[in-house]
Design an enzyme around this catalytic site. Sequence first.
Site, PDB file in Angstrom:
ATOM      1  N   PRO A  94     -19.666  43.403  18.748  1.00 58.24           N
ATOM      2  CG  PRO A  94     -20.170  41.224  18.063  1.00 58.24           C
ATOM      3  CD  PRO A  94     -20.635  42.316  18.958  1.00 58.24           C
ATOM      4  N   GLY A  98     -22.593  43.194  11.678  1.00 54.97           N
ATOM      5  CA  GLY A  98     -24.016  43.383  11.394  1.00 54.97           C
ATOM      6  C   GLY A  98     -24.861  43.708  12.604  1.00 54.97           C
ATOM      7  CG  LEU A  99     -24.577  42.122  16.055  1.00 53.60           C
ATOM      8  CD1 LEU A  99     -24.104  41.483  17.345  1.00 53.60           C
ATOM      9  CD2 LEU A  99     -26.000  41.672  15.761  1.00 53.60           C
ATOM     10  N   GLY A 100     -24.524  46.700  14.226  1.00 49.79           N
ATOM     11  CA  GLY A 100     -24.633  48.158  14.360  1.00 49.79           C
ATOM     12  C   GLY A 100     -23.567  48.785  15.241  1.00 49.79           C
ATOM     13  CB  SER A 101     -20.079  47.852  16.123  1.00 58.02           C
ATOM     14  OG  SER A 101     -19.561  47.885  14.817  1.00 58.02           O
ATOM     15  CB  ALA A 103     -25.178  53.132  14.037  1.00 56.92           C
ATOM     16  CB  ALA A 104     -24.172  51.181  18.945  1.00 52.46           C
ATOM     17  CG  ASP A 145     -27.146  49.684  10.801  1.00 54.88           C
ATOM     18  OD1 ASP A 145     -28.055  49.005  10.316  1.00 54.88           O
ATOM     19  OD2 ASP A 145     -25.964  49.295  10.898  1.00 54.88           O
TER      20      ASP A 145
HETATM   21  O1  PMV Z   1     -24.345  45.219   8.306  1.00 56.51           O
HETATM   22  P1  PMV Z   1     -25.325  46.072   9.031  1.00 56.51           P
HETATM   23  O2  PMV Z   1     -26.031  45.430  10.142  1.00 56.51           O
HETATM   24  O3  PMV Z   1     -24.773  47.413   9.381  1.00 56.51           O
HETATM   25  O4  PMV Z   1     -26.567  46.314   8.081  1.00 56.51           O
HETATM   26  C1  PMV Z   1     -26.480  46.891   6.848  1.00 56.51           C
HETATM   27  C2  PMV Z   1     -27.816  46.867   6.210  1.00 56.51           C
HETATM   28  C3  PMV Z   1     -27.764  47.086   4.721  1.00 56.51           C
HETATM   29  O5  PMV Z   1     -29.108  47.072   4.277  1.00 56.51           O
HETATM   30  C4  PMV Z   1     -26.996  45.977   4.033  1.00 56.51           C
HETATM   31  C5  PMV Z   1     -27.120  48.418   4.361  1.00 56.51           C
HETATM   32  C6  PMV Z   1     -27.943  49.620   4.773  1.00 56.51           C
HETATM   33  O6  PMV Z   1     -27.351  50.705   4.777  1.00 56.51           O
HETATM   34  O7  PMV Z   1     -29.131  49.510   5.034  1.00 56.51           O
END
Ligand code: PMV
Length: 306
Positions: A94, A98-101, A103-104, A145
Amino acid sequence: MAPGKIILFGEHAVVYGQPAIAVPLPAVCAQAVARPAVSGAGLRIIAANLGRTIAVSPEPKENDHALVVAARLLLDRLGVPIPDCQITLSSTIPIASGLGSGAAATTALLRALSRAVGHDLNLETLNGLVYEVEKLYHGTPSGIDNTVIVYGMPVYFVKGQTVETFRVGSPLHLVVADSGVASPTYLAVSDVRVLYEQNPDTVGRIFERIGAIARAAREAIGQGDAEVLGGLMQENHALLRELTVSSSLLDDLASAAERAGAYGAKVSGGGRGGNLIALAPPDAAPAVARALEAAGAKRAIQTILA
Ligand code: PMV
């Protein structure tokens, strides 16, 4: 293929040099498949989830899509011209949760494209390229990520330092609950920056406490001590709330998980929406997942970190 990821400890503080811990989440992933195209067709990326086909033009444009920028970065690095090729990119991760969509998707695309032009990138080079693209999505990403997704291993991450992996003493049963609320990470990160600039001492101390939790968690993971880890998750969640990146829904989900028997639960990733993770005793994990869905999570994924 590139897996999703979850951050177990240390989000936000990691941007300011504190350690963080993240693990791959292979239950969701991005996939890219490259096929040769007829001569002169150029490079086209079919972004299946976006319902768009994006052409990589020979000349960069100011509003190029991040995927186009990624492809161009790679081809420039390899010193090869734009190939005649079609890459289909799809993902079950999704977006903005926050699951890295992001970067993946970039990782899967660059893996497929590099193979299509006859190169196998090493992990360090790939990680560096994905980080460049992450900067377009996030502004000031820590790099956690891309690192956990490219390496596909649990990582203990400190910005600017060599990637370290770690030992898991005994399997940890995690439940990842999607709040269903999309929340772009760069907004939460920039709000935390404003908060830090307004109150450097107080917020700096919160970052330090989060860093200490991540260090303690690494020990507890090595020892397989789920109860200690649960307590550290609760503490980390409270600090993220102080950083204003929780929400009433995420707080409710954390309480519901704990009432259903979880050792602890916390926001994972940028926060505000996105995901919550809970650590449960093995036999309580299904009940925790059900409780999270009953309390408003869109879905709860059970995963084992071993
Ligand atoms: O929202 P996500 O899962 O892409 O995580 C971001 C993590 C943070 O620490 C909030 C930002 C970062 O760049 O590390």
